[in-house]
Design a protein around this motif. Structure first.
Motif, PDB file in Angstrom:
ATOM      1  N   LEU A 105       0.469  -1.173  -0.094  1.00 30.02           N
ATOM      2  CA  LEU A 105      -0.325  -0.094   0.281  1.00 30.02           C
ATOM      3  C   LEU A 105       1.135   1.397  -0.036  1.00 30.02           C
ATOM      4  O   LEU A 105       2.096   1.478   0.898  1.00 30.02           O
ATOM      5  N   ILE A 106       0.536   2.333  -0.940  1.00 30.04           N
ATOM      6  CA  ILE A 106       0.986   3.257  -0.617  1.00 30.04           C
ATOM      7  C   ILE A 106       0.880   4.398   1.107  1.00 30.04           C
ATOM      8  O   ILE A 106       1.984   4.791   1.411  1.00 30.04           O
ATOM      9  N   LYS A 107      -0.041   4.243   0.935  1.00 30.08           N
ATOM     10  CA  LYS A 107      -0.571   4.919   2.905  1.00 30.08           C
ATOM     11  C   LYS A 107      -0.017   3.504   3.133  1.00 30.08           C
ATOM     12  O   LYS A 107      -1.187   2.970   3.512  1.00 30.08           O
ATOM     13  N   LYS A 108       0.304   3.631   4.468  1.00 28.27           N
ATOM     14  CA  LYS A 108       0.351   2.391   5.352  1.00 28.27           C
ATOM     15  C   LYS A 108      -0.601   3.333   7.006  1.00 28.27           C
ATOM     16  O   LYS A 108      -0.055   4.590   7.181  1.00 28.27           O
ATOM     17  N   PRO A 109      -1.613   2.465   7.558  1.00 27.16           N
ATOM     18  CA  PRO A 109      -1.927   2.702   8.674  1.00 27.16           C
ATOM     19  C   PRO A 109      -0.460   2.128   9.562  1.00 27.16           C
ATOM     20  O   PRO A 109       0.765   1.984   8.933  1.00 27.16           O
ATOM     21  N   SER A 110      -1.258   3.161  10.859  1.00 31.50           N
ATOM     22  CA  SER A 110      -0.039   3.152  11.534  1.00 31.50           C
ATOM     23  C   SER A 110      -0.351   1.137  12.328  1.00 31.50           C
ATOM     24  O   SER A 110      -0.850   0.706  12.039  1.00 31.50           O
ATOM     25  N   ILE A 111       0.769   1.062  12.691  1.00 30.13           N
ATOM     26  CA  ILE A 111       1.217  -0.410  13.424  1.00 30.13           C
ATOM     27  C   ILE A 111       0.086  -0.293  14.634  1.00 30.13           C
ATOM     28  O   ILE A 111      -0.336  -1.812  15.185  1.00 30.13           O
ATOM     29  N   ASN A 112      -0.743   0.348  15.370  1.00 33.06           N
ATOM     30  CA  ASN A 112      -1.480  -0.091  16.171  1.00 33.06           C
ATOM     31  C   ASN A 112      -2.363  -0.083  16.080  1.00 33.06           C
ATOM     32  O   ASN A 112      -3.472  -0.867  15.923  1.00 33.06           O
ATOM     33  N   ASP A 113      -3.042   0.715  14.613  1.00 35.86           N
ATOM     34  CA  ASP A 113      -4.048   0.646  14.362  1.00 35.86           C
ATOM     35  C   ASP A 113      -4.529  -0.699  13.993  1.00 35.86           C
ATOM     36  O   ASP A 113      -5.379  -1.696  13.176  1.00 35.86           O
TER      37      ASP A 113
END
Length: 394
Positions: A105-113
């Motif tokens: 993914l180009i835009k990566k979510p945070s590890i916590n999410d």
């Protein structure tokens, strides 16, 4: 299409209950439907992955890496995706870069999410996928089918690693915990001999062998988890019910995961041996002949089928009349009663652990109709499936 529409209508509910994201892709592999509480992925994010990386086996496909796994069911011109689910419950992910799926993914979510919204893959999660597969095709997807897919997917990437391991093992020939010693340990487990098994177990986890990790505690954890897996399979072969064996396994693997010292890890390992041996003693039957154990194993693995005496006799290659007569003499109940009791036990498990409807459970376990299911269920529990379900809600 009505069957697929049912899944579409329940995508959010499925994710809420199972924490497995389900995506419906159209014929162009573009996302048409997705769970609103999961990440809103790019519409074409699966397209490249499916074309480049998916291993397909019949109507099922899989994308797996060391960090995550996604299943695909091919249904008519649609593709139904389940995942991503995390693979390694022992690993503490620190960054989304460690999880292969999100690297695409180009835009990566945070590890916590990610850790909040993605669940680890295990046998229970595969049960949900089995139920969807049964719902779509009125056919059964077994764990062995999944292993075939995983094996094909991992075969090429593992070849070089296997060569390296073989070379490494030559230097440890005199130190490795041998196969014969392993069998002796598992024999103690199968016989419920807790004291002897613990004595062997202490020597095992402290024996010199190749390190499985640069961190000593982590290396010991890997060895303990591997041993718990072996014990789980051994007690199942000793007639311990699947839900008891896997339930105990899951509990202790979580305890291994949270252990912060070798002393705590030793305690967890010793208690796991005690509990597995206790399960064997609790469920120990008479010394059944080999064919009876094979018969029981075949029944347990095929509860989704409308099992008949002829099916079993063909599988065992034995005379049907002999099987029927001797099974009741040895086990104490008729073959039909045993099959029905096991189906009812499986139905109780599905009612407790899933939100699948009673009609779907009845169909999955191959009862003639819901009325027949209710009648058989009540015979062995004294209450109807609906009453049992309502009782659990209180």
């Amino acid at each position: 299409m009505a069957t697929l529409q049912t899944l579409i209508n329940n995508i959010d509910y499925f994710y809420e209950i199972t924490k497995i994201p389900m995506f419906i892709l159209n014929k162009n592999k573009i996302i048409d439907h997705y769970p609103q509480f999961f990440f809103h992925l790019p519409k074409d994010c699966f397209k490249y992955l499916i074309n480049s990386s998916m291993t397909r086996w019949g109507k099922v496909g899989i994308l797996s890496s060391k960090s995550d796994i996604t299943f695909f069911i091919i249904y008519e011109e649609y593709t139904i995706c389940f995942g991503p689910m995390l693979c390694d419950s022992l690993h503490r992910y620190q960054s989304p870069k460690e999880i292969v799926f999100f690297n695409h993914l180009i835009k990566k979510p945070s590890i916590n999410d990610i850790l909040k919204k993605c669940i680890s893959f295990d046998n229970q999660k595969f049960t949900y996928i089995q139920l969807i597969y049964q719902f779509l095709f009125n056919d059964y997807l077994s764990i062995e089918d999944m292993r075939c897919i995983l094996h094909d997917n991992k075969k090429s990437e593992a070849e070089e690693e296997v060569k390296e391991i073989i070379i490494t093992k030559r230097d440890y020939t005199n130190k490795i915990y041998t196969y014969l010693e392993e069998r002796k340990f598992l024999k103690y487990i199968e016989e419920g001999e807790s004291m002897s098994a613990r004595s062997f177990g202490i020597n095992f986890i402290h024996s010199e062998s190749e390190a499985l990790s640069h961190d000593q505690l982590q290396s010991m954890k890997y060895k303990v988890v591997a041993t718990i897996t072996l014990m789980t399979r051994q007690v199942i072969s000793a007639n311990v019910p699947l839900e008891d064996a896997y339930g105990t396994s899951d509990i202790y693997i979580r305890k291994v995961d949270s252990a912060t010292s070798s002393q705590r890890l030793n305690e967890v390992f010793m208690h796991s041996i005690i509990d597995f041996c206790a399960l064997v003693k609790k469920n120990k039957k008479a010394n059944y002949p080999f064919w009876i154990r094979n018969c029981i194993e075949y029944i347990n693995q095929n509860l989704h089928k409308n099992l008949s005496l002829l099916d079993i006799s063909n599988e065992l290659q034995m005379n049907p009349a002999y099987i029927s007569n001797q099974f009741k003499k040895i086990v104490g109940i008729s073959l039909r009663d045993y099959i029905n009791k096991r189906k009812v036990e499986e139905a109780k498990f599905l009612i407790q652990c899933t939100n699948v409807s009673l009609l779907e459970i009845s169909t999955t376990l191959s009862f003639a109709d819901q009325s027949h299911f209710s009648k058989v269920f009540k015979k062995y529990t004294d209450i109807s499936p609906n009453q049992y379900k309502n009782k659990l809600k209180k």
